[in-house]
Design an enzyme around this catalytic site. Structure first.
Site, PDB file in Angstrom:
ATOM      1  N   GLY A   6      10.478  15.197   4.158  1.00  0.00           N
ATOM      2  CA  GLY A   6      10.078  14.230   5.157  1.00  0.00           C
ATOM      3  C   GLY A   6       8.702  13.734   4.799  1.00  0.00           C
ATOM      4  N   THR A   7       8.313  12.616   5.392  1.00  0.00           N
ATOM      5  CA  THR A   7       6.983  12.064   5.138  1.00  0.00           C
ATOM      6  C   THR A   7       7.065  10.882   4.187  1.00  0.00           C
ATOM      7  OG1 THR A   7       5.769  14.129   5.451  1.00  0.00           O
ATOM      8  CG2 THR A   7       4.674  12.478   4.164  1.00  0.00           C
ATOM      9  N   THR A   8       6.133   9.971   4.351  1.00  0.00           N
ATOM     10  CA  THR A   8       5.868   8.955   3.344  1.00  0.00           C
ATOM     11  C   THR A   8       4.364   8.885   3.141  1.00  0.00           C
ATOM     12  OG1 THR A   8       7.770   7.651   4.087  1.00  0.00           O
ATOM     13  CG2 THR A   8       6.179   6.548   2.679  1.00  0.00           C
ATOM     14  N   LYS A  39      -1.836  14.367   7.627  1.00  0.00           N
ATOM     15  CA  LYS A  39      -1.399  14.424   6.229  1.00  0.00           C
ATOM     16  C   LYS A  39      -2.416  13.798   5.284  1.00  0.00           C
ATOM     17  CE  LYS A  39       3.308  13.837   7.955  1.00  0.00           C
ATOM     18  NZ  LYS A  39       4.550  13.052   7.861  1.00  0.00           N
TER      19      LYS A  39
END
Length: 224
Positions: A6-8, A39
């Site tokens: 997950g995450t960008t 993040k």
């Protein structure tokens, strides 16, 4: 090994500056575990980094790098260079390759002698110096498409910010594991600037405003 849980996160170089941007969603399987996940971290006066992957592993790396940067400054009286910081992290990750940190890292920094620097690192310590842009996380394929289409090495910082935000927005619209806001940082010869939410919203609002199309004689005839 699949570490894109997950995450960008995106990073790009433009006009002697580095721009880093991330989303704020933390996922636990199909559950949105946190809507305000951090993040994007400042490591030193001229270095920041983004994280993707296991939160615990990534936070441990952040704490370690901040401590090492402080020690370097105490010993030498100078800020740790971005290349030295990235190389240090590469060595740490590689030394733990049998029990790897499940994370992908982007390090952006400004070297007062060499200018803007951007690095991407994988869980086993592989390090690449990026000359244009990079992206990590589950939304990275979408972000890469936007970056490929809009990137220009000579773009201004303002244009670079808008491109990074566009890449994040596109990923957040299509990737279910990315979302819940954006974190943004710009690194120049003046140091690391991490934007407040209000500043980011103001930029996003300005991007929504489209210039009015000029009405031509032909279009006026059609409207009659």
């Amino acid at each position: 090994m699949d570490v894109m849980k997950g995450t960008t996160t995106v990073g790009l170089i433009c006009d002697d500056a580095v721009i880093l941007a991330t989303d704020k969603r933390a996922s636990l399987g199909n559950l949105v575990a946190d809507k305000e996940a951090k993040k994007l971290y400042k490591i030193d006066d001229y270095i920041a980094m983004t994280i993707a992957g296991s939160v615990g592993d990534a936070q441990a790396i952040v704490r370690l790098l901040i401590a090492e940067a402080k020690l370097y400054k105490m010993r030498t009286g100078r800020n740790i260079p971005p290349l030295a910081c990235a190389t240090l992290l590469s060595n740490i990750l590689h030394s733990s390759r049998m029990f790897p940190f499940l994370t992908q890292i982007i390090i952006g920094g400004y070297d007062l002698l060499e200018g803007a620097k951007l690095f991407s690192l994988d869980p086993l310590g592989g390090m690449n110096e990026e000359k244009t842009f990079t992206a990590t996380g589950s939304g990275s394929p979408i972000a890469y498409g936007v970056l490929e289409a809009g990137y220009d090495r000579d773009m201004s910082v303002e244009e670079g910010i808008k491109l990074a935000l566009n890449a994040l927005k596109s990923a957040m619209e299509r990737d279910t594991f990315s979302g819940n806001g954006i974190s943004l940082a710009v690194i120049t010869k003046d140091g690391v600037k991490i934007f407040e939410d209000e500043e980011i919203e103001k930029i996003l609002d300005s991007m929504k405003a489209k210039p009015k199309k000029k009405t031509t004689k032909r279009s006026r005839r059609k409207s009659k």
